[in-house]
Design a protein around this motif. Structure first.
Motif, PDB file in Angstrom:
ATOM      1  N   ASP A 121      -7.081  -6.693 -13.745  1.00 26.23           N
ATOM      2  CA  ASP A 121      -7.185  -6.239 -15.133  1.00 26.23           C
ATOM      3  C   ASP A 121      -5.850  -5.651 -15.574  1.00 26.23           C
ATOM      4  O   ASP A 121      -5.188  -4.959 -14.804  1.00 26.23           O
ATOM      5  N   ARG A 122      -5.480  -5.889 -16.804  1.00 29.86           N
ATOM      6  CA  ARG A 122      -4.203  -5.375 -17.322  1.00 29.86           C
ATOM      7  C   ARG A 122      -4.169  -3.860 -17.461  1.00 29.86           C
ATOM      8  O   ARG A 122      -3.100  -3.285 -17.594  1.00 29.86           O
ATOM      9  N   ASP A 148      -6.516 -12.805 -22.074  1.00 31.54           N
ATOM     10  CA  ASP A 148      -5.798 -11.741 -22.784  1.00 31.54           C
ATOM     11  C   ASP A 148      -5.840 -10.421 -22.024  1.00 31.54           C
ATOM     12  O   ASP A 148      -4.963  -9.588 -22.184  1.00 31.54           O
ATOM     13  N   GLN A 149      -6.865 -10.227 -21.215  1.00 28.34           N
ATOM     14  CA  GLN A 149      -7.053  -8.952 -20.522  1.00 28.34           C
ATOM     15  C   GLN A 149      -6.833  -9.024 -19.011  1.00 28.34           C
ATOM     16  O   GLN A 149      -6.815  -7.993 -18.350  1.00 28.34           O
ATOM     17  N   GLU A 150      -6.672 -10.234 -18.467  1.00 30.75           N
ATOM     18  CA  GLU A 150      -6.650 -10.354 -17.010  1.00 30.75           C
ATOM     19  C   GLU A 150      -5.581 -11.318 -16.504  1.00 30.75           C
ATOM     20  O   GLU A 150      -5.220 -12.271 -17.183  1.00 30.75           O
TER      21      GLU A 150
END
Length: 158
Positions: free
Chosen positions: A49-50, A31-33
């Protein structure tokens, strides 16, 4: 004469990077990367990383030569919004390219913040890939440390 000079400059500019970016591949991991995959078979994948962005895009790959060493620099773009402002995020992931092997070194981040109040002045990216002289201007960012440098994180669950 001006037209020929401008055309030659434009062609030299276009040959310094690849817009189709098929040399590298970006895929969602968590979800974050995201994971940045290099073309080297079995090479480590770099975690991106987003930075609070909804989605990331691989928009270009710069081909840079500094001091006789070749580098490939995928440029990743993200956008995110808060209640106060929105921002564009560019991440330049630097790979040393030697003997057809891509070795990640570091990444460099650049933000362009746009406040909700349009009356405020906004600084542009400190480093924007479209306007860089990739044969010399970008080398100072590769060879020197700056406050914009980030370490590389490698995905190790293979």
């Amino acid at each position: 004469m001006f037209f020929n000079k401008a055309l030659c400059s434009f062609i030299v500019f276009l040959t310094s990077f690849s817009l189709n970016a098929n040399e590298f591949r970006l895929s969602e991991w968590t979800d974050q990367e995201y994971l940045l995959h290099s073309p080297t078979e079995g090479a480590a994948e770099v975690i991106i990383d987003r930075q609070a962005s909804n989605d990331l895009q691989l928009i270009a790959v710069l081909h840079v030569r500094c001091g006789g060493i070749d580098f490939r620099v995928p440029v990743i773009k993200g956008n995110f919004e808060t209640g106060v402002s929105s921002a564009e995020y560019l991440e330049y992931v630097i790979f040393k390219y030697e003997n057809k092997i891509y070795s990640p070194i570091k990444s460099i981040s650049s933000y362009y913040v746009i406040p909700s109040d349009k009356n405020e002045s906004v600084k542009p990216h400190f480093l924007e890939f479209e306007t860089q002289n990739t044969t010399s201007g970008f080398c100072k960012y590769i060879n020197n440390k700056s406050e914009y440098d980030n370490p590389i994180y490698i995905q190790s669950d293979k």
